[in-house]
Scaffold this motif. Structure first.
Motif, PDB file in Angstrom:
ATOM      1  N   VAL A 171       0.859  -1.180   0.000  1.00  0.00           N
ATOM      2  CA  VAL A 171       0.000   0.000   0.000  1.00  0.00           C
ATOM      3  C   VAL A 171       0.899   1.235   0.000  1.00  0.00           C
ATOM      4  CG1 VAL A 171      -1.814   1.256   1.198  1.00  0.00           C
ATOM      5  CG2 VAL A 171      -1.764  -1.246   1.284  1.00  0.00           C
ATOM      6  N   PRO A 197      -1.426   9.583  -1.611  1.00  0.00           N
ATOM      7  CA  PRO A 197      -2.858   9.472  -1.366  1.00  0.00           C
ATOM      8  C   PRO A 197      -3.320  10.010  -0.012  1.00  0.00           C
ATOM      9  CG  PRO A 197      -1.817   7.367  -0.942  1.00  0.00           C
ATOM     10  CD  PRO A 197      -0.741   8.280  -1.451  1.00  0.00           C
ATOM     11  N   ALA A 223      -9.274  10.813  -3.947  1.00  0.00           N
ATOM     12  CA  ALA A 223      -8.959   9.818  -4.978  1.00  0.00           C
ATOM     13  C   ALA A 223      -8.198   8.613  -4.427  1.00  0.00           C
ATOM     14  CB  ALA A 223      -8.146  10.474  -6.092  1.00  0.00           C
ATOM     15  N   ALA A 224      -8.034   8.520  -3.111  1.00  0.00           N
ATOM     16  CA  ALA A 224      -7.271   7.412  -2.530  1.00  0.00           C
ATOM     17  C   ALA A 224      -7.958   6.076  -2.777  1.00  0.00           C
ATOM     18  CB  ALA A 224      -7.090   7.642  -1.031  1.00  0.00           C
ATOM     19  N   GLU A 225      -7.177   5.039  -3.006  1.00  0.00           N
ATOM     20  CA  GLU A 225      -7.716   3.706  -3.256  1.00  0.00           C
ATOM     21  C   GLU A 225      -8.303   3.109  -1.980  1.00  0.00           C
ATOM     22  OE1 GLU A 225      -4.577   1.375  -4.887  1.00  0.00           O
ATOM     23  OE2 GLU A 225      -4.443   2.546  -6.748  1.00  0.00           O
ATOM     24  N   SER A 226      -9.134   2.092  -2.153  1.00  0.00           N
ATOM     25  CA  SER A 226      -9.807   1.469  -1.014  1.00  0.00           C
ATOM     26  C   SER A 226      -8.808   0.838  -0.040  1.00  0.00           C
ATOM     27  CB  SER A 226     -10.800   0.409  -1.498  1.00  0.00           C
ATOM     28  OG  SER A 226     -10.136  -0.598  -2.258  1.00  0.00           O
ATOM     29  N   ARG A 229      -7.796   3.484   2.360  1.00  0.00           N
ATOM     30  CA  ARG A 229      -8.881   3.790   3.302  1.00  0.00           C
ATOM     31  C   ARG A 229      -9.031   2.684   4.353  1.00  0.00           C
ATOM     32  NH1 ARG A 229     -11.940   7.986   1.427  1.00  0.00           N
ATOM     33  NH2 ARG A 229     -11.487   8.631  -0.731  1.00  0.00           N
TER      34      ARG A 229
END
Length: 253
Positions: A171, A197, A223-226, A229
């Protein structure tokens, strides 16, 4: 009196020249810290005080820099300071800068440029199993130590490509910067995101008594990827504006 002064000066020059040519390994054996586990340990010393090399510099029993070389700057001896230019390293960490030792026993690093793998840094601070990766770039105008006490620091530290390595794929968390200053005896650091991110900001303070405070707040960018998050949500609950907070206090020593 004039003759006596010349004789004393000659003796001093002779003793100084003799000391500079003494084997560095022998002198280190005589004067190294007597603590059971000193914070900094040198291995594989070769050469003299004037010029030499060492195979490893370890901090808290973890390798920090390998294959370092030093060269004395002799003119500083006139000011009762021993100042050396030090450079070298390997693929994990590279170092270039000056080490200054004053007459009262303090040690200062001047114009220090270094890069280090994040995993190597985690080993030094006693967290080798923390699954983080990336690269540190260190640019310090000066850093001063009195024994194991950090008394002054000014410069900048940049983290490139910070990543959580436990996931597959890793990540990516981005790049971060910390500007370090010394004000009224306190060492202060301002921390911000430069790309990636995350939105992150924070500050840290190291007081003269070596107590420290650290506060960070961070949240994912829209716009951060899952994966980003999900990783942040595992650190606790966010506030009403979506910020996660990290606070820590303690003693540096």
């Amino acid at each position: 009196m004039r003759l006596r002064g010349l004789v004393l000066l000659g003796v001093a020059v002779f003793l100084c020249a003799l000391l500079l040519q003494a084997p560095a390994a022998v002198l280190y054996g005589w004067f190294k810290p007597k603590a059971v586990t000193p914070a900094v340990t040198l291995y594989g010393l070769q050469g003299t005080i004037d010029e030499g090399q060492l195979s490893g510099l370890f901090i808290n029993e973890a390798p920090a820099f390998l294959d370092l070389h030093w060269k004395l700057k002799p003119w500083w001896l006139l000011l009762a300071h021993a100042r050396f230019h030090v450079d070298g390293g390997d693929t994990q960490a590279v170092l270039d800068g000056d080490v200054n030792m004053g007459p009262l026993g303090g040690v200062a690093l001047k114009n220090l440029r270094a890069s280090m793998d994040v995993k190597a840094l985690l080993s030094i601070i006693g967290q080798p199993y923390l699954p983080m990766g990336g690269q540190l770039a260190i640019d310090l105008e000066d850093l001063q130590l009195n024994g194991h006490t950090l008394t002054q620091a000014n410069g900048r530290v940049i983290v490139h490509g910070l990543a959580w390595t436990l996931a597959r794929p890793e990540v990516e968390l981005g790049d971060f910067q910390s500007d370090i200053t010394t004000e009224n005896g306190d060492i202060l650091a301002k921390i911000v995101t430069t790309s990636g991110p995350l939105e992150l900001s924070g500050d840290a303070k190291l007081a003269a008594d070596q107590s420290y405070q650290l506060h960070l707040k961070y949240r994912p960018k829209p716009a951060a990827e899952s994966m980003v998050r999900n990783l942040l949500s595992s650190s606790g609950a966010a506030d009403s504006q979506g910020w996660y907070h990290f606070d820590q206090r303690g003693k540096w020593q």
